[in-house]
Design an enzyme around this catalytic site. Structure first.
Site, short mmCIF file in Angstrom:
data_model
loop_
_atom_site.label_atom_id
_atom_site.label_comp_id
_atom_site.label_asym_id
_atom_site.label_seq_id
_atom_site.Cartn_x
_atom_site.Cartn_y
_atom_site.Cartn_z
N TYR A 201 -15.91 4.76 -2.89
CA TYR A 201 -16.98 4.01 -2.22
C TYR A 201 -17.86 3.33 -3.27
O TYR A 201 -18.20 2.15 -3.15
CB TYR A 201 -17.81 4.95 -1.35
CG TYR A 201 -18.82 4.25 -0.47
CD1 TYR A 201 -18.50 3.91 0.84
CD2 TYR A 201 -20.09 3.93 -0.94
CE1 TYR A 201 -19.42 3.27 1.66
CE2 TYR A 201 -21.01 3.28 -0.14
CZ TYR A 201 -20.67 2.96 1.17
OH TYR A 201 -21.59 2.31 1.97
N LYS A 205 -18.37 -0.84 -3.61
CA LYS A 205 -19.63 -1.55 -3.43
C LYS A 205 -20.09 -2.23 -4.71
O LYS A 205 -20.68 -3.32 -4.69
CB LYS A 205 -20.70 -0.60 -2.89
CG LYS A 205 -20.34 0.00 -1.53
CD LYS A 205 -19.91 -1.05 -0.51
CE LYS A 205 -19.48 -0.46 0.81
NZ LYS A 205 -19.02 -1.49 1.78
#
Length: 331
Positions: A201, A205
């Protein structure tokens, strides 16, 4: 649609039953009539909010996603891309639903050819494809995490954006002034100092932030602007379902999670994109990492309730300091 449409070389320049939402709170003087936009990944969440608010300002908005009537994507939620297009039209724009998988280059090439045949250009590209919430495990270290799921998350978060930009940017640079918005989670400042959930994750991002910066360098000679944009604590459909509330009753969730009081509707980040698209001086933001709350202060728009939540500042100054849930000065 002309599947054989070609893109001429660009010339560098110097540097239906859906209720229409209220216009209250939109940034002053935003008129996007005549603007052609694509929101890639618009089935739900931020993408749906962005598409609807671009429509609210009068734009023609192509909306893409994998979930259509009778066929759900791997996310397995009920929202469809046709519903989003209907919301755009009900808001005052023209919504055009296109079912597309942005991991499939042929799908995206066909999308680009369609927009080219219809309009000969693209004014606003919003890269919002994600769909990875079900793929990461925040409790697992990288050596423990399911490798296939982690790599698939990165493909959904990064490869899709690259494939989309590869095929659509030739339309964006047809005329000076094109805008590319890379939607992510967290500002460059916030993410640069914090580990976000899991390695996969976190990397996803951070990568989107860098994609925005890199595209800014390549678009600048053609008069284009690219930015990274993050909503705050987003009241997406999935988030509301998780708390067992609706957009109308979301404050009931504060009893379960007091800091949910800083949350924002998808309309808020949508109005941020509309404000950017309507700003003739948006090039001043080129390469920047922006937030819905920060742009609300800059442009003067509000969320649906008339407030201006600033979630990222609240997280740092209130949540991380162990203070009670008080949004005074933050919404």
């Amino acid at each position: 649609m002309n599947d054989n449409a070609t893109t001429p070389a660009a010339t560098p320049v110097t540097a239906d039953a859906v209720p229409a939402p209220s216009l209250a709170g939109i940034a002053p003087d935003v008129d996007l009539s005549g603007t052609v936009a694509l929101v890639a990944g618009a089935t739900r969440g931020a993408g749906r909010g962005i598409a609807t608010r671009l429509g609210e300002a009068g734009a023609t908005v192509y909306v893409t996603g994998r979930s259509t009537a009778g066929r759900r994507s791997e996310v397995d939620r009920p929202e469809t891309i046709e519903e989003t297009a209907a919301l755009v039209t009900a808001a005052g724009g023209r919504g055009v639903a296109v079912v597309a998988d942005h991991l499939v280059p042929a799908d995206v090439a066909a999308l680009a050819a369609r927009i080219d045949a219809d309009h000969g250009r693209l004014d606003v590209l919003v890269n919002n494809i994600w769909g990875g919430e079900h793929l990461y495990d925040a409790s697992a270290k990288v050596w423990e995490h399911d490798l296939d799921k982690g790599l698939h998350l990165l493909r959904l978060a990064v490869d899709t954006h690259l494939i989309t930009s590869h095929h659509l940017l030739p339309l964006v640079i047809r005329r000076p002034g094109g805008l590319v918005v890379e939607v992510t989670d967290g500002t460059a400042e916030y993410n640069g100092e914090r580990y976000r959930m899991s390695l996969y994750y976190d990397l996803a991002k951070a990568s989107v932030l860098r994609l925005a910066y890199a595209q800014a360098q390549e678009l600048a000679p053609f008069g284009g602007t690219a930015v990274a944009l993050t909503p705050g604590w987003l009241r997406s459909e999935a988030m509301l379902d998780g708390f067992g509330v609706t957009e109308d009753t979301w404050r009931d969730a504060v009893a379960m999670q007091p800091h949910f009081v800083i949350s924002e509707s998808p309309a808020y980040v949508g109005r941020a994109v509309a404000a950017l698209a309507g700003d003739s001086d948006r090039a001043r933001h080129n390469g920047a990492s922006l937030s819905s709350g920060g742009l609300a202060r800059d442009y003067g728009f509000t969320d649906l309730d008339g407030s201006r939540p600033d979630a990222w500042r609240y997280l740092v100054e209130v949540v991380e300091q162990g203070k009670p849930d008080d949004t005074t000065g933050y919404r």
